[in-house]
Design a protein around this motif. Structure first.
Motif, PDB file in Angstrom:
ATOM      1  N   SER A   1       0.830  -1.209   0.000  1.00 25.11           N
ATOM      2  CA  SER A   1       0.000   0.000   0.000  1.00 25.11           C
ATOM      3  C   SER A   1       0.867   1.264   0.000  1.00 25.11           C
ATOM      4  CB  SER A   1      -0.900   0.021   1.231  1.00 25.11           C
ATOM      5  OG  SER A   1      -0.141   0.278   2.397  1.00 25.11           O
ATOM      6  N   PRO A   2       0.276   2.384  -0.420  1.00 24.86           N
ATOM      7  CA  PRO A   2       0.999   3.654  -0.328  1.00 24.86           C
ATOM      8  C   PRO A   2       1.455   3.950   1.104  1.00 24.86           C
ATOM      9  CG  PRO A   2      -0.890   3.900  -1.754  1.00 24.86           C
ATOM     10  CD  PRO A   2      -0.998   2.550  -1.119  1.00 24.86           C
ATOM     11  N   HIS A   3       0.620   3.620   2.077  1.00 23.25           N
ATOM     12  CA  HIS A   3       0.976   3.829   3.483  1.00 23.25           C
ATOM     13  C   HIS A   3       2.232   3.035   3.854  1.00 23.25           C
ATOM     14  CE1 HIS A   3       0.660   4.100   7.846  1.00 23.25           C
ATOM     15  NE2 HIS A   3       0.670   2.774   7.890  1.00 23.25           N
ATOM     16  N   GLN A   4       2.334   1.796   3.380  1.00 28.31           N
ATOM     17  CA  GLN A   4       3.513   0.986   3.691  1.00 28.31           C
ATOM     18  C   GLN A   4       4.772   1.574   3.055  1.00 28.31           C
ATOM     19  OE1 GLN A   4       1.503  -2.625   2.234  1.00 28.31           O
ATOM     20  NE2 GLN A   4       2.325  -3.624   4.073  1.00 28.31           N
TER      21      GLN A   4
ATOM     22  N   PRO B   1      -0.211   8.845   5.814  1.00 28.41           N
ATOM     23  CA  PRO B   1      -0.164   8.421   7.215  1.00 28.41           C
ATOM     24  C   PRO B   1      -1.241   7.416   7.631  1.00 28.41           C
ATOM     25  CG  PRO B   1      -0.985  10.660   7.059  1.00 28.41           C
ATOM     26  CD  PRO B   1      -0.543  10.265   5.679  1.00 28.41           C
ATOM     27  N   ASN B   2      -2.350   7.346   6.910  1.00 27.45           N
ATOM     28  CA  ASN B   2      -3.421   6.415   7.262  1.00 27.45           C
ATOM     29  C   ASN B   2      -3.344   5.165   6.392  1.00 27.45           C
ATOM     30  OD1 ASN B   2      -4.671   8.259   9.161  1.00 27.45           O
ATOM     31  ND2 ASN B   2      -5.219   9.452   7.341  1.00 27.45           N
ATOM     32  N   GLU B   3      -3.641   4.024   6.978  1.00 21.82           N
ATOM     33  CA  GLU B   3      -3.502   2.752   6.271  1.00 21.82           C
ATOM     34  C   GLU B   3      -4.264   2.693   4.961  1.00 21.82           C
ATOM     35  OE1 GLU B   3      -4.163  -0.690   8.662  1.00 21.82           O
ATOM     36  OE2 GLU B   3      -2.745  -0.020  10.193  1.00 21.82           O
ATOM     37  N   ASP B   4      -5.392   3.377   4.858  1.00 19.02           N
ATOM     38  CA  ASP B   4      -6.195   3.293   3.636  1.00 19.02           C
ATOM     39  C   ASP B   4      -5.999   4.492   2.705  1.00 19.02           C
ATOM     40  OD1 ASP B   4      -7.458   5.044   5.358  1.00 19.02           O
ATOM     41  OD2 ASP B   4      -9.457   4.255   5.002  1.00 19.02           O
ATOM     42  N   ASP B   5      -5.049   5.363   3.013  1.00 17.72           N
ATOM     43  CA  ASP B   5      -4.773   6.512   2.146  1.00 17.72           C
ATOM     44  C   ASP B   5      -4.399   6.052   0.746  1.00 17.72           C
ATOM     45  OD1 ASP B   5      -5.242   8.420   4.045  1.00 17.72           O
ATOM     46  OD2 ASP B   5      -3.139   8.811   4.495  1.00 17.72           O
TER      47      ASP B   5
END
Length: 82
Positions: free
Chosen positions: A60-63, A70-74
């Motif tokens: 993910s982008p967050h990873q 900054p948020n896991e689902d961003d």
């Protein structure tokens, strides 16, 4: 056999296939540029979403860049399920 990745950037690149596959898919981007991402464990901000998409969102982008996502689902694609 499972593969131990050097870092999350390598995992994202390998989800696409290889360093050269990522380089080709980005067009004029050199193989060395992609290798540098892995070495530094840092994907340029303007490449994060495309790289995640190329790898079918395995990473993910967050990873990849929690500093800008900054948020896991961003920046994740919205689910078609309603």
């Amino acid at each position: 056999m499972t593969h131990e990745f050097k870092n999350i950037t390598e995992q994202a690149v390998r989800a696409v296939g290889s360093i050269s596959a990522v380089s080709r898919r980005f067009g004029l981007l050199s193989v060395q540029s992609v290798a540098n991402w892995i070495e530094k464990n840092r994907v340029p901000s303007e490449r994060v979403i495309q790289l995640c998409e190329m790898g079918d969102w395995t990473v993910s982008p967050h990873q990849l860049r929690p500093d800008i996502y900054p948020n896991e689902d961003d920046a994740l694609p919205k689910s078609d399920a309603a």
